[in-house]
Design an enzyme around this catalytic site. Sequence first.
Site, PDB file in Angstrom:
ATOM      1  N   PRO A 219       0.871  -1.140   0.297  1.00  0.00           N
ATOM      2  CA  PRO A 219       0.602   0.451   0.013  1.00  0.00           C
ATOM      3  C   PRO A 219       0.876   1.157  -0.264  1.00  0.00           C
ATOM      4  O   PRO A 219       1.685   1.597   0.845  1.00  0.00           O
ATOM      5  CB  PRO A 219      -0.712  -0.128   1.383  1.00  0.00           C
ATOM      6  CG  PRO A 219      -1.007  -1.718   1.788  1.00  0.00           C
ATOM      7  CD  PRO A 219       0.460  -2.110   0.682  1.00  0.00           C
ATOM      8  N   CYS A 220       0.813   2.035  -0.690  1.00  0.00           N
ATOM      9  CA  CYS A 220       1.176   3.328  -0.819  1.00  0.00           C
ATOM     10  C   CYS A 220       0.759   4.422   0.148  1.00  0.00           C
ATOM     11  O   CYS A 220       1.586   5.580  -0.696  1.00  0.00           O
ATOM     12  CB  CYS A 220       1.333   3.857  -2.494  1.00  0.00           C
ATOM     13  SG  CYS A 220      -0.586   4.731  -3.256  1.00  0.00           S
ATOM     14  N   GLN A 221       0.207   4.897   0.550  1.00  0.00           N
ATOM     15  CA  GLN A 221      -0.456   5.674   1.047  1.00  0.00           C
ATOM     16  C   GLN A 221       0.727   6.167   2.320  1.00  0.00           C
ATOM     17  O   GLN A 221       0.940   7.263   2.142  1.00  0.00           O
ATOM     18  CB  GLN A 221      -1.577   5.730   1.886  1.00  0.00           C
ATOM     19  CG  GLN A 221      -2.557   4.637   1.213  1.00  0.00           C
ATOM     20  CD  GLN A 221      -2.861   3.937   0.949  1.00  0.00           C
ATOM     21  OE1 GLN A 221      -1.708   3.406   1.252  1.00  0.00           O
ATOM     22  NE2 GLN A 221      -4.279   3.423   0.311  1.00  0.00           N
ATOM     23  N   PHE A 223       4.154   6.312   1.675  1.00  0.00           N
ATOM     24  CA  PHE A 223       4.950   6.822   0.816  1.00  0.00           C
ATOM     25  C   PHE A 223       4.484   7.953   0.102  1.00  0.00           C
ATOM     26  O   PHE A 223       5.311   8.764  -0.532  1.00  0.00           O
ATOM     27  CB  PHE A 223       5.521   5.775  -0.028  1.00  0.00           C
ATOM     28  CG  PHE A 223       6.090   4.520   0.293  1.00  0.00           C
ATOM     29  CD1 PHE A 223       6.920   4.893   1.051  1.00  0.00           C
ATOM     30  CD2 PHE A 223       5.589   3.465  -0.037  1.00  0.00           C
ATOM     31  CE1 PHE A 223       7.438   3.407   2.047  1.00  0.00           C
ATOM     32  CE2 PHE A 223       6.396   2.245   0.396  1.00  0.00           C
ATOM     33  CZ  PHE A 223       7.133   2.191   1.741  1.00  0.00           C
TER      34      PHE A 223
END
Length: 396
Positions: A219-221, A223
């Site tokens: 999950p990219c949130q 970064f």
Amino acid sequence: MIFNHYSAKLSELDLAFSRAVPPGGNWRDIPENLPSKRLEQIRKSAAEGKGSRSTYYGRLLPNAPSYTIGTYYTRPGNGCFLHPDAEQHRTISHREAARLQSFPDSFEFSGSQRQICMQIGNAVPPLLAMQIAEALGPAGQMVDVFAGCGGLSLGFKWQGWATLAATDFNRDAVDVFNRNVGGRAFVGDMNDDAVIDRLVESTRGRASDKPLAVVGGPPCQGFSTGGRRRTESDERNHLHERYSLLLDRMEPDFFVFENVTGLLSMSGGAFLERILAGFDRVGYDTCVWKMNAAEYGVPQRRVRVIIVGTKKGIKRLPIKPLEWTSVNAGDLLIERPATTVWEAIGDLPAVTAGENLRTPNYRNRPFGDYQRLMRGSIDPKAFLSSTRGDKANLAA
């Protein structure tokens, strides 16, 4: 049937905002006599030099690729998501967002409206994934982690790869994956050792003459530079350690790790170095690619970091695919312009805000190969062959 051609219901105030914004316009085109706390905050922030918020309440340009399709494309105040036709006062539908992500019309999303937004907005564009798979060389078998609804697996499937197993913690996304890509996905959390055991077990007895790959991105949130809190203490930022554990136990020939560009600047670049060092410790050489989907035929400016790894001992790392469409007018190196919003969605029927259109009828016959790809009248390999002119940089 055209699946998921639903455009979110808008308030009377948002409808008034929509009527005021022309194609390519944004919140600055909205009269100040329309009362809105949200607009007051945006204007105040812009006046204080905290960013122009240039995409907020934006209407897409028909003759350009879209901005990044996130998970809030049903909210006009969260980006440039108003339909490019100034006569349609609404945000783009789920189907239009899916097309801008390169999901074909046969791909059906399900779950709540919020879940569908997350499935589409969080996905890797399948057309981009296909070209990443192509760069790895001959097709093989793969395991997909943090798989979502299956954008990466679908793109690899188009290139001839077979998915042995896939996992995601979201049940709705797993259901969509299994219905559209193949029934090999299961609900699981990568923090659970039993999930890693199951993924490793899925590769037992695989074809030994075919390469094996692990693909996926946490999950990219944690970064993302668009997030309110961006800190290493976010537990999602350490899922790369579980990814490395899976590599260590499975020993695939390749891996593909996808994430947002904020990964590059986290802790001044030191965080990325730690991730790469972890991959090195478990036996992988790596290269880092920065790829804009709009430069690979996808009608969307979506820039992502792709870390590609090969098992130490393989002669060379794959070569980054050559860009073959240009987002900049007058580019002397790349003649073909990027696929535009209208080339992507211009044949879809008009809908009104809040309408869930269920019809087999398109607005008109497909114009251009991209619409033919979306409607299934041309397959993905034929699409690439006909549009990019053999400019692929293959790792044969």
